[in-house]
Design a protein around this motif. Structure first.
Motif, mmCIF file in Angstrom:
data_model
loop_
_atom_site.group_PDB
_atom_site.id
_atom_site.type_symbol
_atom_site.label_atom_id
_atom_site.label_comp_id
_atom_site.label_asym_id
_atom_site.label_seq_id
_atom_site.Cartn_x
_atom_site.Cartn_y
_atom_site.Cartn_z
ATOM 1 N N SER A 1 14.464 4.328 -10.130
ATOM 2 C CA SER A 1 14.623 3.864 -11.259
ATOM 3 C C SER A 1 14.512 2.126 -11.455
ATOM 4 C CB SER A 1 15.649 4.300 -12.394
ATOM 5 O OG SER A 1 16.620 4.172 -11.545
ATOM 6 N N SER A 2 15.296 1.587 -9.805
ATOM 7 C CA SER A 2 15.666 0.568 -9.960
ATOM 8 C C SER A 2 15.155 0.076 -9.038
ATOM 9 C CB SER A 2 17.520 0.282 -10.125
ATOM 10 O OG SER A 2 17.590 1.112 -8.827
ATOM 11 N N CYS A 3 15.680 0.371 -7.523
ATOM 12 C CA CYS A 3 14.682 -0.150 -6.290
ATOM 13 C C CYS A 3 13.930 0.933 -6.089
ATOM 14 C CB CYS A 3 16.188 -0.490 -5.327
ATOM 15 S SG CYS A 3 17.151 -1.071 -5.790
ATOM 16 N N ASN A 4 12.228 0.558 -5.933
ATOM 17 C CA ASN A 4 11.333 1.553 -5.774
ATOM 18 C C ASN A 4 11.608 0.969 -4.407
ATOM 19 O OD1 ASN A 4 10.770 2.945 -7.038
ATOM 20 N ND2 ASN A 4 10.172 1.728 -8.307
ATOM 21 N N PRO A 5 10.317 1.945 -3.035
ATOM 22 C CA PRO A 5 10.281 1.740 -1.485
ATOM 23 C C PRO A 5 9.600 1.147 -1.917
ATOM 24 C CG PRO A 5 10.664 3.851 -2.172
ATOM 25 C CD PRO A 5 11.076 3.210 -3.896
ATOM 26 N N LEU A 6 9.418 -0.931 -0.534
ATOM 27 C CA LEU A 6 9.000 -1.619 -0.759
ATOM 28 C C LEU A 6 7.227 -1.241 0.035
ATOM 29 C CD1 LEU A 6 11.038 -3.649 1.262
ATOM 30 C CD2 LEU A 6 10.437 -4.051 -1.514
ATOM 31 N N LEU A 7 7.235 -0.072 0.595
ATOM 32 C CA LEU A 7 6.049 0.509 0.627
ATOM 33 C C LEU A 7 5.045 0.701 -0.285
ATOM 34 C CD1 LEU A 7 6.528 2.605 3.687
ATOM 35 C CD2 LEU A 7 5.997 0.509 4.019
ATOM 36 N N ILE A 8 5.720 0.636 -1.379
ATOM 37 C CA ILE A 8 4.825 1.371 -2.611
ATOM 38 C C ILE A 8 4.044 0.116 -3.086
ATOM 39 C CG2 ILE A 8 5.315 2.326 -5.034
ATOM 40 C CD1 ILE A 8 6.964 3.801 -4.252
ATOM 41 N N SER A 9 4.659 -0.935 -3.174
ATOM 42 C CA SER A 9 4.389 -2.655 -2.929
ATOM 43 C C SER A 9 3.186 -3.543 -1.887
ATOM 44 C CB SER A 9 5.052 -3.585 -3.290
ATOM 45 O OG SER A 9 5.438 -3.224 -4.660
ATOM 46 N N TYR A 10 3.131 -2.371 -0.769
ATOM 47 C CA TYR A 10 2.912 -2.781 0.366
ATOM 48 C C TYR A 10 1.325 -2.427 0.316
ATOM 49 C CZ TYR A 10 1.238 -3.444 4.928
ATOM 50 O OH TYR A 10 0.348 -3.442 6.419
ATOM 51 N N PHE A 11 1.334 -0.617 -0.135
ATOM 52 C CA PHE A 11 0.092 -0.361 -0.141
ATOM 53 C C PHE A 11 -0.665 -0.495 -1.148
ATOM 54 C CE2 PHE A 11 2.521 2.505 3.401
ATOM 55 C CZ PHE A 11 1.694 2.899 4.351
ATOM 56 N N THR A 12 -0.761 -0.867 -2.220
ATOM 57 C CA THR A 12 -0.704 -1.197 -3.155
ATOM 58 C C THR A 12 -1.160 -3.008 -2.842
ATOM 59 O OG1 THR A 12 1.003 -0.211 -5.090
ATOM 60 C CG2 THR A 12 -0.548 -2.115 -5.411
ATOM 61 N N SER A 13 -0.906 -3.830 -2.233
ATOM 62 C CA SER A 13 -1.511 -4.973 -2.318
ATOM 63 C C SER A 13 -2.358 -4.930 -1.300
ATOM 64 C CB SER A 13 -0.554 -5.681 -1.309
ATOM 65 O OG SER A 13 0.629 -5.136 -0.469
ATOM 66 N N LEU A 14 -2.530 -3.825 -0.349
ATOM 67 C CA LEU A 14 -3.731 -3.194 0.589
ATOM 68 C C LEU A 14 -4.328 -2.791 -0.137
ATOM 69 C CD1 LEU A 14 -1.738 -2.081 3.390
ATOM 70 C CD2 LEU A 14 -2.910 -4.345 3.317
ATOM 71 N N LEU A 15 -4.151 -2.393 -0.873
ATOM 72 C CA LEU A 15 -5.586 -2.065 -2.182
ATOM 73 C C LEU A 15 -6.282 -2.594 -2.761
ATOM 74 C CD1 LEU A 15 -6.585 0.393 -3.428
ATOM 75 C CD2 LEU A 15 -5.246 0.511 -4.830
ATOM 76 N N ILE A 16 -5.514 -3.677 -3.158
ATOM 77 C CA ILE A 16 -6.663 -4.269 -4.169
ATOM 78 C C ILE A 16 -7.077 -5.775 -2.668
ATOM 79 C CG2 ILE A 16 -5.885 -6.682 -5.032
ATOM 80 C CD1 ILE A 16 -3.630 -5.520 -6.298
ATOM 81 N N LEU A 17 -6.433 -5.877 -1.990
ATOM 82 C CA LEU A 17 -7.190 -6.520 -0.745
ATOM 83 C C LEU A 17 -8.566 -6.189 -1.072
ATOM 84 C CD1 LEU A 17 -4.315 -8.263 1.753
ATOM 85 C CD2 LEU A 17 -6.085 -9.131 -0.018
#
Length: 428
Positions: free
Chosen positions: A286-302
């Motif tokens: 609810s507060s601190c999501n794993p950084l890997l979620i943001s990392y793989f989402t940025s890879l998907l955007i690239l």
């Protein structure tokens, strides 16, 4: 005669008054004995042993917690299962005996014959006590030792910001609600007896302490867990980096080839499948999501931006916006051709005619080649600039991710109990 009648009436009246007063006193006496009769009935029941009386000071119990196993760590459900052994020791002078009475230095008694603390684990979903009636060891001086073995599944607030290299502290609070803090106190000690290392989460530290504020006598055991799952790291990070490098290598293919579009689209679709399965396996908070979620989402955007660029450039080239129109080759006119006398020619004339035709063909195709070269150079320059920009952005994103992974700290939101501890008025 009249006087006798008066005296008899007075005696009867006095007798009636005395009888009524006696009945009233008997009624009050019976009413007063009713609570005592209830108390006698309660005393007649088997209420079991009570806590040893230790005067004005509370009874001290030394607790040694031997943690033997931590298993089934479920980060999606925020639960952890553990097995442990509790060693309880305290003094009960009423159980001591003299050597002349019994020469033994210690005896064993069933625990139901002795007073023992009733433990409740606040964070537990379920608790399985191995023995419901363990035997206690009683020494001649009245010292009691009791061993309790249990397996429990408890809630744990995992700190999953750096998953799968996360570290978390899980607490187990043992409460004795049948007694008060003035009657009972605990002196806890923790011992790590985990010898197996064939697991993802390892217990790097144990700490036993008594909380400052106690609603009831309690002690708290803290397990420091560390994720050492190399397999999880390789299964998550390595495929994402490999797909990103494969996308960069795919950008080196020529724009006019259809294999580049199919290669890019196939790579994007495969990563979408990988990303969807990855989101289901990664935990959420609810507060601190794993950084890997943001990392793989940025890879998907690239990957999506790279695929869109390839499709747009290929579509523009197919429409002819950046490629020249190629006209059919004109048949060169032969110099000196005699239309009036189309007969056979000599070898010298044929050779001269071929040389003139080849020179004319070269002179005619040279403008087409010059017109085609600027279009190709401009399209390739655009694709080359995008590739360089794409590589720079990708490298910078990796560096930023490493910096965030090392330096960024995320503090979870305070639970409601911290804003209003033990039923206090919350701050709105």
């Amino acid at each position: 005669m009249i006087r006798l009648n008066v005296s008899l009436s007075c005696l009867c009246r006095a007798f009636l008054m005395a009888s009524l007063q006696l009945l009233l006193e008997l009624f009050l006496l019976v009413s007063a004995w009713k609570p005592l009769a209830c108390l006698d009935s309660i005393s007649a029941l088997d209420i079991g042993p009570q806590i040893p009386h230790n005067g004005s000071v509370p009874l001290i119990i030394d607790v040694h917690v031997f943690v033997s196993n931590v298993f089934d760590v479920d980060i999606l459900e925020y639960t952890v299962s553990s097995s442990m052994l509790l060693k309880l020791s305290w003094l009960d002078p009423s159980l001591s005996w003299h050597e002349d009475t019994n020469p033994r230095s210690f005896i064993t008694l069933p625990s139901h014959l002795l007073w023992t603390p009733d433990f409740t684990i606040r964070e537990a979903l379920w608790v399985d006590w191995r023995e419901h009636n363990p035997r206690a060891r009683v020494s001649r001086e009245g010292f009691i030792e009791l061993y309790l073995s249990l397996t429990t599944k408890t809630n744990c607030d995992f700190e999953l910001l750096r998953f799968p290299s996360d570290k978390s502290d899980c607490s187990l609070s043992f409460h004795a609600f049948s007694n008060t803090a003035q009657e009972l106190q605990f002196h806890p000690h923790a011992v790590n007896e985990i010898f197996s290392v064939k697991r993802d989460y390892m217990v790097r530290g144990l700490k036993a302490q008594v909380p400052h504020f106690q609603v009831a006598p309690c002690f708290q055991l803290t397990l420091s867990l560390e994720n050492t799952a190399v397999k999880t790291t390789m299964a998550l990070v390595v495929p994402g980096v490999a797909i990103l490098l494969a996308d960069i290598c795919g950008s080196l293919l020529p724009l006019k080839t259809t294999e580049r579009i199919s290669y890019k689209v196939t790579l994007l679709l495969s990563y979408l499948v990988f990303h969807s399965s990855l989101v289901q396996t990664l935990p959420s908070s609810s507060s601190c999501n794993p950084l890997l979620i943001s990392y793989f989402t940025s890879l998907l955007i690239l990957l999506s931006v790279s695929t869109i660029e390839t499709v747009l450039m290929s579509a523009l080239l197919a429409r002819g916006n950046f490629s020249p129109k190629i006209s059919p080759n004109l048949a060169p006119r032969e110099e000196g051709l005699d239309t009036a006398n189309p007969g056979p020619r000599s070898e010298g004339e044929g050779a001269a005619t071929q040389r003139a035709a080849s020179s004319l063909s070269v002179s005619l195709t040279e403008p087409q080649r010059k017109a085609e070269e600027p279009g190709k150079t401009w399209a390739e320059a655009m694709d080359h600039i995008f590739l360089l920009t794409y590589v720079i952005i990708t490298g910078c994103s990796q560096i930023i991710f490493v910096i965030v992974w090392v330096w960024w700290e995320c503090k979870s939101d305070l639970p409601p109990a911290m804003d209003a501890p033990y039923g206090g008025k919350p701050n709105f």
